[in-house]
Motif scaffolding. Structure first.
Motif, mmCIF file in Angstrom:
data_model
loop_
_atom_site.group_PDB
_atom_site.id
_atom_site.type_symbol
_atom_site.label_atom_id
_atom_site.label_comp_id
_atom_site.label_asym_id
_atom_site.label_seq_id
_atom_site.Cartn_x
_atom_site.Cartn_y
_atom_site.Cartn_z
ATOM 1 N N GLY A 22 3.027 9.520 -5.915
ATOM 2 C CA GLY A 22 3.682 10.798 -5.605
ATOM 3 C C GLY A 22 3.704 11.178 -4.136
ATOM 4 N N ALA A 23 3.091 10.368 -3.279
ATOM 5 C CA ALA A 23 3.041 10.734 -1.847
ATOM 6 C C ALA A 23 4.459 10.802 -1.278
ATOM 7 N N GLN A 24 4.684 11.817 -0.454
ATOM 8 C CA GLN A 24 6.037 12.026 0.080
ATOM 9 C C GLN A 24 6.094 11.971 1.591
ATOM 10 N N SER A 25 4.963 12.190 2.224
ATOM 11 C CA SER A 25 4.930 12.211 3.687
ATOM 12 C C SER A 25 3.887 11.197 4.142
ATOM 13 N N ILE A 26 4.350 10.071 4.661
ATOM 14 C CA ILE A 26 3.430 8.960 4.943
ATOM 15 C C ILE A 26 3.663 8.439 6.359
ATOM 16 N N LYS A 27 2.568 8.265 7.108
ATOM 17 C CA LYS A 27 2.619 7.573 8.405
ATOM 18 C C LYS A 27 1.673 6.386 8.335
ATOM 19 N N LEU A 28 2.064 5.297 8.955
ATOM 20 C CA LEU A 28 1.213 4.113 8.992
ATOM 21 C C LEU A 28 0.612 3.980 10.384
ATOM 22 N N MET A 29 -0.707 3.850 10.443
ATOM 23 C CA MET A 29 -1.394 3.691 11.721
ATOM 24 C C MET A 29 -2.025 2.305 11.790
ATOM 25 N N THR A 30 -1.648 1.554 12.834
ATOM 26 C CA THR A 30 -2.209 0.216 12.996
ATOM 27 C C THR A 30 -2.645 0.038 14.445
ATOM 28 N N ILE A 31 -3.534 -0.900 14.660
ATOM 29 C CA ILE A 31 -3.952 -1.190 16.036
ATOM 30 C C ILE A 31 -3.062 -2.283 16.628
ATOM 31 N N LEU A 32 -2.847 -3.341 15.889
ATOM 32 C CA LEU A 32 -1.977 -4.436 16.358
ATOM 33 C C LEU A 32 -0.862 -4.673 15.357
ATOM 34 N N ALA B 39 0.835 -1.210 0.000
ATOM 35 C CA ALA B 39 0.000 0.000 0.000
ATOM 36 C C ALA B 39 0.869 1.259 0.000
ATOM 37 N N ILE B 40 1.925 1.238 0.780
ATOM 38 C CA ILE B 40 2.812 2.415 0.841
ATOM 39 C C ILE B 40 3.489 2.615 -0.515
ATOM 40 N N GLN B 41 3.846 1.497 -1.180
ATOM 41 C CA GLN B 41 4.463 1.624 -2.512
ATOM 42 C C GLN B 41 3.474 2.240 -3.501
ATOM 43 N N THR B 42 2.212 1.828 -3.407
ATOM 44 C CA THR B 42 1.179 2.407 -4.279
ATOM 45 C C THR B 42 1.093 3.916 -4.050
ATOM 46 N N LEU B 43 1.161 4.311 -2.787
ATOM 47 C CA LEU B 43 1.104 5.745 -2.460
ATOM 48 C C LEU B 43 2.327 6.488 -3.002
#
Ligand code: PRP
Ligand code: URA
Length: 217
Positions: free
Chosen positions: A159-169, A151-155
């Protein structure tokens, strides 16, 4: 020449606040039904957002209260995008738009092949101006890490440059894979569990998040 940004270690925040941990324990409980599971996932997402969005920029704006006039902080800087990894990440993004109603919302459809445990992509719809936005990717489960990495690669491809990943577990394997593939992406999670079972499920975990949110099993 390397810049400080290139050498900075990837960041992991474990938002192990008692409120979050209590709600997560309720989510883990096999007796928790669909309605309560959804509500808990939404509530935890709001609490995680508080942590994940801690470094949003503000700038002073002159305002009048009923008593006086002064400068007060207002959000500034890059606009936001919430990007849900379908299906389960949708519940998190849906909750978070209440906090940041001006955020644009994107969707990335991925499912994990039960045999290979590799992500299979089936959909992507992202805000056109994703390159100019701070992106918060939501998915409650970071297991092998394959889905998050894809998913991050797709972003990034968009063109996305500033990415944070939010997960619960999360589990250490998934965190390591994301940080190895995308060292510029910070992760905010509520808990880190022991590991994965033979079917790639997080142990002790909470089961299949999508099925528990949508009642499909
Ligand atoms: C779950 C979860 C993640 C993925 C995590 O989705 O929501 O997207 O598994 O596993 P990984 O880290 O090993 O890739 P799932 O594939 O079950 O799809 P669903 O949300 O549509 O049920
Ligand atoms: N996906 C889930 O929904 N749960 C797990 O434990 C692992 C992947």
């Amino acid at each position: 020449m390397t810049t400080p940004a290139q050498t900075a270690a990837p960041k992991l925040t474990v938002a192990d606040h008692p409120l979050i941990l209590h709600k997560l324990s309720l989510m883990r409980d096999v007796r928790t039904g669909v309605k309560e599971f959804r509500e808990l996932a939404g509530e935890i997402s709001l609490l995680l957002a508080y942590e994940a969005m801690r470094d949003l920029e503000t700038e002073p704006e002159r305002l009048s209260t009923p008593l006086t006039e002064a400068e007060f902080p207002m959000l500034s800087g890059k606009k936001l995008a919430l990007v849900a990894i379908l299906r389960a990440g949708l519940i998190m993004a849906d909750a978070m738009v209440r906090l940041v109603p001006a955020a644009k919302v994107g969707h990335i459809g991925l499912y994990r092949d039960p045999q290979t445990l590799k992500p299979v992509a089936y959909y992507s719809k992202l805000p056109q101006d994703i390159a100019e936005r701070r992106v918060f990717v939501t998915d409650p489960m970071l297991a092998t890490g394959g889905s998050a990495v894809a998913a991050i690669q797709t972003l990034k491809d968009a063109g996305a440059q500033s990415i944070k990943l939010m997960t619960i577990l999360s589990v250490p394997e998934g965190i390591a894979l994301v940080h190895a593939a995308h060292p510029d992406v910070d992760i905010v999670t509520a808990a880190i569990d022991t590991g994965l079972n033979d079917h790639g499920y997080i142990v002790p975990g909470l089961g299949d998040a999508g099925d528990r949110i949508y009642g499909t099993k």
